[in-house]
Design an enzyme around this catalytic site. Structure first.
Site, mmCIF file in Angstrom:
data_model
loop_
_atom_site.group_PDB
_atom_site.id
_atom_site.type_symbol
_atom_site.label_atom_id
_atom_site.label_comp_id
_atom_site.label_asym_id
_atom_site.label_seq_id
_atom_site.Cartn_x
_atom_site.Cartn_y
_atom_site.Cartn_z
ATOM 1 N N ARG A 123 0.822 -1.234 0.000
ATOM 2 C CA ARG A 123 0.000 0.000 0.000
ATOM 3 C C ARG A 123 0.844 1.267 0.000
ATOM 4 N NH1 ARG A 123 -3.305 -2.491 4.106
ATOM 5 N NH2 ARG A 123 -5.050 -3.561 3.099
ATOM 6 N N LYS A 145 1.544 12.281 -10.349
ATOM 7 C CA LYS A 145 0.681 11.415 -11.172
ATOM 8 C C LYS A 145 1.471 10.175 -11.574
ATOM 9 C CE LYS A 145 -2.454 14.547 -13.552
ATOM 10 N NZ LYS A 145 -2.840 15.025 -14.891
ATOM 11 N N GLU A 187 7.295 21.258 -23.507
ATOM 12 C CA GLU A 187 6.668 21.507 -22.197
ATOM 13 C C GLU A 187 7.229 22.794 -21.583
ATOM 14 O OE1 GLU A 187 4.095 19.810 -21.376
ATOM 15 O OE2 GLU A 187 4.335 18.008 -22.624
ATOM 16 N N LYS A 228 5.849 24.169 -12.526
ATOM 17 C CA LYS A 228 4.961 23.007 -12.382
ATOM 18 C C LYS A 228 4.612 22.807 -10.909
ATOM 19 C CE LYS A 228 3.358 18.603 -13.399
ATOM 20 N NZ LYS A 228 3.385 17.400 -14.184
ATOM 21 N N GLU A 238 -6.075 18.097 -9.511
ATOM 22 C CA GLU A 238 -6.567 18.550 -10.811
ATOM 23 C C GLU A 238 -8.056 18.875 -10.794
ATOM 24 O OE1 GLU A 238 -4.972 17.711 -15.198
ATOM 25 O OE2 GLU A 238 -5.760 15.959 -14.217
ATOM 26 N N ARG A 242 -4.772 23.135 -12.238
ATOM 27 C CA ARG A 242 -3.818 22.177 -12.809
ATOM 28 C C ARG A 242 -4.140 21.902 -14.281
ATOM 29 N NH1 ARG A 242 -1.087 16.958 -9.746
ATOM 30 N NH2 ARG A 242 0.192 16.345 -11.488
ATOM 31 N N ASN A 246 -2.568 21.687 -19.350
ATOM 32 C CA ASN A 246 -2.959 21.013 -20.591
ATOM 33 C C ASN A 246 -2.963 21.959 -21.785
ATOM 34 O OD1 ASN A 246 -3.354 18.466 -19.501
ATOM 35 N ND2 ASN A 246 -5.369 19.048 -18.736
ATOM 36 N N HIS A 249 -2.491 20.653 -25.202
ATOM 37 C CA HIS A 249 -2.570 19.192 -25.125
ATOM 38 C C HIS A 249 -3.848 18.619 -25.733
ATOM 39 C CE1 HIS A 249 0.966 19.659 -22.684
ATOM 40 N NE2 HIS A 249 1.050 18.357 -22.446
ATOM 41 N N HIS A 253 -3.122 15.893 -28.276
ATOM 42 C CA HIS A 253 -3.538 14.486 -28.151
ATOM 43 C C HIS A 253 -4.273 14.031 -29.416
ATOM 44 C CE1 HIS A 253 -3.414 14.836 -23.489
ATOM 45 N NE2 HIS A 253 -2.251 14.462 -23.984
ATOM 46 N N HIS A 266 4.952 13.153 -28.617
ATOM 47 C CA HIS A 266 4.072 13.937 -27.742
ATOM 48 C C HIS A 266 4.469 15.421 -27.783
ATOM 49 C CE1 HIS A 266 1.522 14.873 -24.360
ATOM 50 N NE2 HIS A 266 2.555 15.388 -23.717
HETATM 51 N N1 LIG Z 1 3.075 11.725 -14.674
HETATM 52 C C1 LIG Z 1 2.979 12.847 -15.326
HETATM 53 O O1 LIG Z 1 2.604 13.893 -14.778
HETATM 54 C C2 LIG Z 1 3.367 12.885 -16.777
HETATM 55 C C3 LIG Z 1 3.510 14.116 -17.431
HETATM 56 C C4 LIG Z 1 3.932 14.113 -18.763
HETATM 57 C C5 LIG Z 1 4.182 12.916 -19.408
HETATM 58 N N2 LIG Z 1 4.019 11.738 -18.736
HETATM 59 C C6 LIG Z 1 4.316 10.457 -19.385
HETATM 60 O O2 LIG Z 1 5.705 10.439 -19.684
HETATM 61 C C7 LIG Z 1 5.934 9.560 -20.771
HETATM 62 C C8 LIG Z 1 6.896 10.213 -21.728
HETATM 63 O O3 LIG Z 1 8.101 10.455 -21.043
HETATM 64 P P1 LIG Z 1 9.479 10.617 -21.840
HETATM 65 O O4 LIG Z 1 9.287 11.567 -22.954
HETATM 66 O O5 LIG Z 1 10.513 10.863 -20.825
HETATM 67 O O6 LIG Z 1 9.621 9.194 -22.542
HETATM 68 P P2 LIG Z 1 10.435 7.846 -22.170
HETATM 69 O O7 LIG Z 1 10.459 7.565 -20.751
HETATM 70 O O8 LIG Z 1 9.872 6.813 -23.085
HETATM 71 O O9 LIG Z 1 11.911 8.201 -22.655
HETATM 72 C C9 LIG Z 1 12.128 8.509 -24.016
HETATM 73 C C10 LIG Z 1 13.303 7.716 -24.583
HETATM 74 O O10 LIG Z 1 14.499 8.244 -24.048
HETATM 75 C C11 LIG Z 1 15.322 7.186 -23.559
HETATM 76 N N3 LIG Z 1 16.116 7.791 -22.494
HETATM 77 C C12 LIG Z 1 15.732 8.141 -21.243
HETATM 78 N N4 LIG Z 1 16.718 8.784 -20.608
HETATM 79 C C13 LIG Z 1 17.764 8.822 -21.468
HETATM 80 C C14 LIG Z 1 19.062 9.349 -21.385
HETATM 81 N N5 LIG Z 1 19.487 10.019 -20.325
HETATM 82 N N6 LIG Z 1 19.895 9.191 -22.452
HETATM 83 C C15 LIG Z 1 19.465 8.550 -23.568
HETATM 84 N N7 LIG Z 1 18.240 8.048 -23.706
HETATM 85 C C16 LIG Z 1 17.384 8.180 -22.661
HETATM 86 C C17 LIG Z 1 14.364 6.116 -23.147
HETATM 87 O O11 LIG Z 1 14.984 4.845 -23.172
HETATM 88 C C18 LIG Z 1 13.301 6.230 -24.239
HETATM 89 O O12 LIG Z 1 13.696 5.511 -25.376
HETATM 90 C C19 LIG Z 1 4.575 9.270 -21.381
HETATM 91 O O13 LIG Z 1 4.193 7.965 -21.033
HETATM 92 C C20 LIG Z 1 3.649 10.265 -20.722
HETATM 93 O O14 LIG Z 1 2.334 9.774 -20.583
HETATM 94 C C21 LIG Z 1 3.634 11.715 -17.444
#
Ligand SMILES: NC(=O)c1ccc[n+]([C@@H]2O[C@H](COP(=O)([O-])OP(=O)(O)OC[C@H]3O[C@@H](n4cnc5c(N)ncnc54)[C@H](O)[C@@H]3O)[C@@H](O)[C@H]2O)c1
Length: 363
Positions: A123, A145, A187, A228, A238, A242, A246, A249, A253, A266
């Site tokens: 938990r 999130k 972003e 942020k 949210e 918050r 978006n 977005h 999307h 994205h």
């Molecule tokens: N929780 C939230 O508030 C929130 C907000 C925005 C996005 N997200 C989520 O985040 C995800 C996207 O995140 P992202 O863009 O970081 O994608 P990701 O985690 O897929 O990373 C992108 C790519 O970069 C590579 N990578 C990571 N660190 C690296 C480094 N230091 N050097 C070389 N390669 C590296 C990874 O292996 C991957 O291939 C989505 O699933 C989205 O829904 C969540």
């Protein structure tokens, strides 16, 4: 006499975000203050582990005696129930206590998945984010999130679960590919649009130097993280403000969906979405100078191979957005730079005009 029992629980949790070049010492001090040194669970993106194994091991073994490393395949498909189940199985088989920390090391995919694992095991066990992409440093590691995708849509399973701390070590960015920098930059442009227009000129100077060696990146990442943080502190779950995060977005999307996930990233979709949202805002009479986007245009145009050109399809896709209320699309628009508001969109002709304008910019 009332038979109701009023319960008051607080969701407030304080945690700190460190943005530095090499966080090893700060990470050590933080952990030594809080956790037993016996064991730490590391959930790591396999590509990040391959590139930075020595750094990760050195950072974590400075305090912890046993590193239980769980690697996850890179890419969005890791945000699945089956990957979650596998991690939970492995952690429970290994044996953990309520205060065994879990460190998520990777981009947003790793943070979202590992965050939900930390929220679920016993938990809730302590969670620390070590974001390694620009997007994760400025966005996904902050705000609590966590989430997994479901066959019926993205991020439909998850929980709000706050970390104990976030350590953004910009040294990781040295290996980040250009496309990932550009995704994260969208972003930051968004934070400029909704809170801090000064970021535009800062980012303009940095856009041709995608290297963490430039100390100014640290400043921009810190400022973005601060924005942020401010917004989520005002509205953790949210319910209101918050949603301003978006901006771009709802349009973005729809683009991702119509183009097919992966073909437009994205960040690329959000950048185009911000152009559409700004156009819509101007159509409503808000005086906004959208030339701030011009210096970034070629960077995003180069990345996008084929931009969807059917506005009606894009509008249909917007109607399936999670944020639609009573069948009405909710747009985040701008009165001016730094001043966002939510507008239920009933004027589909303006929406179509915004899409046509944006399509023209990218074709
Ligand atoms: N929780 C939230 O508030 C929130 C907000 C925005 C996005 N997200 C989520 O985040 C995800 C996207 O995140 P992202 O863009 O970081 O994608 P990701 O985690 O897929 O990373 C992108 C790519 O970069 C590579 N990578 C990571 N660190 C690296 C480094 N230091 N050097 C070389 N390669 C590296 C990874 O292996 C991957 O291939 C989505 O699933 C989205 O829904 C969540």
């Amino acid at each position: 006499m009332s038979h109701n029992i009023d319960v008051s629980v607080s969701l407030n949790k304080r945690y700190s975000i460190h943005v530095e070049k090499n966080v090893e010492k700060a990470f050590f001090d933080f952990c030594a203050d809080r956790y037993s040194k016996e064991k730490v669970i590391l959930v790591v993106d396999e590509k990040v582990y391959e590139l930075h194994e020595t750094k990760i091991e050195s950072m974590c073994s400075r305090y912890f005696e046993n590193l239980f490393v769980l690697k996850i395949p890179q890419g969005e498909s890791s945000k699945s129930l089956s990957q979650w189940q596998q991690l939970v199985n492995e952690i429970l088989a290994e044996g953990v206590e309520r205060n065994t920390p879990l460190v998520a090391i990777g981009g947003g995919v790793t943070g979202d998945l590992a965050g939900y694992v930390a929220a679920s095991v016993l938990r809730g066990i302590p969670l620390i984010h070590l974001p390694t992409t620009l997007l994760a440093m400025v966005d996904s590691s902050i705000g609590g999130k966590t989430g997994l995708n479901h066959d019926t849509g993205k991020n439909l399973i998850g929980a709000f679960y706050q970390p104990d701390a976030v350590f953004a070590d910009v040294e990781f960015l040295e290996t980040l590919e250009q496309r990932e920098w550009i995704t994260g930059m969208a972003e930051i442009i968004k934070y400029g649009a909704i809170r801090s227009p000064e970021l535009f000129s800062q980012l303009e100077k940095l856009k041709d130097n995608l290297s963490a060696d430039d100390g100014e990146w640290i400043e921009v990442i810190r400022e973005s993280a601060r924005i942020k943080t401010d917004i989520v502190q005002e509205d953790t779950l949210e319910a209101g403000k918050r949603a301003h995060l978006n901006f771009g977005h709802t349009f973005g999307h729809a683009l991702e969906r119509v183009a097919g996930y992966g073909s437009i990233s994205h960040g690329e979709a959000v950048f185009a979405g911000m152009i559409a949202a700004t156009y819509f805002s101007k159509e409503l009479g808000h005086p906004i100078d959208d030339t701030v986007f011009t210096p970034f245009m070629s960077l995003y145009k180069q990345q996008i191979q084929s931009f969807p050109s059917q506005p009606d399809k894009l509008i249909e896709a917007m109607k399936t957005d999670k944020k639609v209320k009573n069948n009405i699309i909710q747009l985040v628009l701008l009165k001016e730079w730094g001043s966002p508001y939510i507008k239920p969109c009933t004027d589909l002709s303006k929406l179509k005009a915004a899409w046509n304008y944006t399509i023209d910019q990218f074709n």
